[in-house]
Design an enzyme around this catalytic site. Structure first.
Site, PDB file in Angstrom:
ATOM      1  N   HIS A  61       0.817  -1.220   0.000  1.00 31.03           N
ATOM      2  CA  HIS A  61       0.000   0.000   0.000  1.00 31.03           C
ATOM      3  C   HIS A  61       0.851   1.271   0.000  1.00 31.03           C
ATOM      4  O   HIS A  61       0.371   2.339  -0.372  1.00 31.03           O
ATOM      5  CB  HIS A  61      -0.977  -0.001   1.180  1.00 31.03           C
ATOM      6  CG  HIS A  61      -0.357   0.267   2.520  1.00 31.03           C
ATOM      7  ND1 HIS A  61      -0.048  -0.735   3.416  1.00 31.03           N
ATOM      8  CD2 HIS A  61      -0.002   1.418   3.134  1.00 31.03           C
ATOM      9  CE1 HIS A  61       0.460  -0.212   4.513  1.00 31.03           C
ATOM     10  NE2 HIS A  61       0.510   1.102   4.360  1.00 31.03           N
ATOM     11  N   ASP A  91       0.192  -7.532   1.301  1.00 32.05           N
ATOM     12  CA  ASP A  91       0.637  -6.172   1.604  1.00 32.05           C
ATOM     13  C   ASP A  91       2.164  -6.086   1.634  1.00 32.05           C
ATOM     14  O   ASP A  91       2.745  -5.399   2.473  1.00 32.05           O
ATOM     15  CB  ASP A  91       0.052  -5.650   2.920  1.00 32.05           C
ATOM     16  CG  ASP A  91       0.134  -4.125   3.015  1.00 32.05           C
ATOM     17  OD1 ASP A  91       0.303  -3.481   1.966  1.00 32.05           O
ATOM     18  OD2 ASP A  91       0.064  -3.586   4.136  1.00 32.05           O
ATOM     19  N   SER A 170       4.748   2.438   8.015  1.00 35.73           N
ATOM     20  CA  SER A 170       4.426   1.314   7.140  1.00 35.73           C
ATOM     21  C   SER A 170       5.596   0.997   6.226  1.00 35.73           C
ATOM     22  O   SER A 170       6.155   1.876   5.563  1.00 35.73           O
ATOM     23  CB  SER A 170       3.197   1.637   6.294  1.00 35.73           C
ATOM     24  OG  SER A 170       2.027   1.620   7.074  1.00 35.73           O
TER      25      SER A 170
END
Length: 314
Positions: A61, A91, A170
């Site tokens: 993402h 992911d 992230s």
């Protein structure tokens, strides 16, 4: 004042600090801040160098919709990168920098983690490069839904930690006390709650496919199931309490062609217990495509063996 007790506390704090500072010093040179720009706008995140020739691991993402971007390292080095491949259903994504030089981290095995174990997160939250936080493993075996268009997959064995994570973390590293990377931070679920995709045999296969081909091939059986208790005598004999009751078989699918029917209870696949949907899903990666997959199931109180040949998921 209990000086002896105070001394013990100070010694413990020093030992804790020594571990965290050691892990930080080891990992900071290997973690990059990523910047991308897509038609939807600018984005940012982190990435972890895992090869000496410039491959970095991040979240899918973080680079969604981008083909390239800029990576900035803790020593001030900036370089362009290209997106090698991304897999939204795990992911995970791999990028490659144009000017490699950062040291590669060592990947570990998240399956050996224990609740309460110290972990250190290194990333670039809120645009603050080279940030380090520490905490413990708060939970194991969590599940996180991931979506790619209309396809939904459950990322299993997700690591839950109380190490402070914020937007920008992230794609950053989650490491144990030795500096070995055991997870890739992927989500901020709430106050004091962070999640990370584990580094284990499944994700190593995914990473290898992303590096080699830029995509992840997945296998397909065409069967849907729900966990259901096995009969007590069988459960005791097998040492397995649950199986998967078949609630859907796609006509013409590998499962249908192999003779799997509604109401059957899958017990093992490829010799591995299939007590959860994730257990079966874990087998459905590229190497399974076109290969014989023996399945043992329970049908009308009798054990039945069938052989399926998973097809590639289109």
């Amino acid at each position: 004042m209990d000086t002896e007790h105070t001394g013990v506390e100070a010694g413990a704090l020093d030992a804790y600090s020594e571990v965290v500072t050691g892990v930080a010093a080891h990992l900071l040179p290997s973690v990059a801040a990523l910047s991308v720009r897509t038609p939807q706008g600018a984005g940012a995140g982190s990435a972890v160098t895992f090869t000496d020739d410039g491959f970095l691991l991040t979240n899918a993402h973080v680079v969604a919709g981008a083909h390239s971007g800029t990576a900035a390292f803790a020593d001030g080095t900036e370089t362009k990168f290209d997106v090698v491949g991304a897999d939204p259903l795990s992911d995970l994504a791999v990028v490659r920098v144009h000017n490699p030089g950062a040291p590669a981290v060592l990947f570990g095995n998240a399956d050996t983690l224990r609740i309460g174990q110290l972990v250190v997160a290194v990333g670039n939250p809120m645009g603050l490069a080279g940030s380090v936080t520490a905490g413990v493993v708060s939970g194991l075996g969590r599940s996180l839904p991931a979506r790619d268009g209309r396809r939904v997959r459950i990322i299993d064995s997700v690591i839950q930690t109380d190490a402070a994570l914020n937007p920008g973390n992230s794609g950053g590293a989650l490491a144990d006390s030795t500096g070995t990377v055991v997870g890739i931070n992927t989500a901020v679920a709430g106050y004091g709650l962070g999640l990370a995709v584990p580094i284990n045999s499944t994700t190593r296969t995914i990473i290898g496919e992303l590096v080699g081909t830029g995509k992840v091939r997945r296998a397909w059986l065409g069967v849907a199931g729900v966990p259901t208790p096995l009969p007590p005598q069988l459960a005791d004999r097998l040492g397995q309490k649950l199986g998967l009751r078949v609630v859907e078989v796609v006509p013409g699918s590998p499962a249908g062609s192999a003779g799997i029917y509604l109401g059957d209870i899958l017990i093992t696949a490829g010799g591995q217990p299939t007590s959860t949907v994730q257990a079966l899903q874990r087998l459905m990666l590229g190497p399974a495509i076109g290969q014989s997959l023996p399945i043992t199931l329970l049908r009308k109180n009798a054990l039945v063996d069938v052989v399926t040949i998973p097809a590639e998921l289109g």
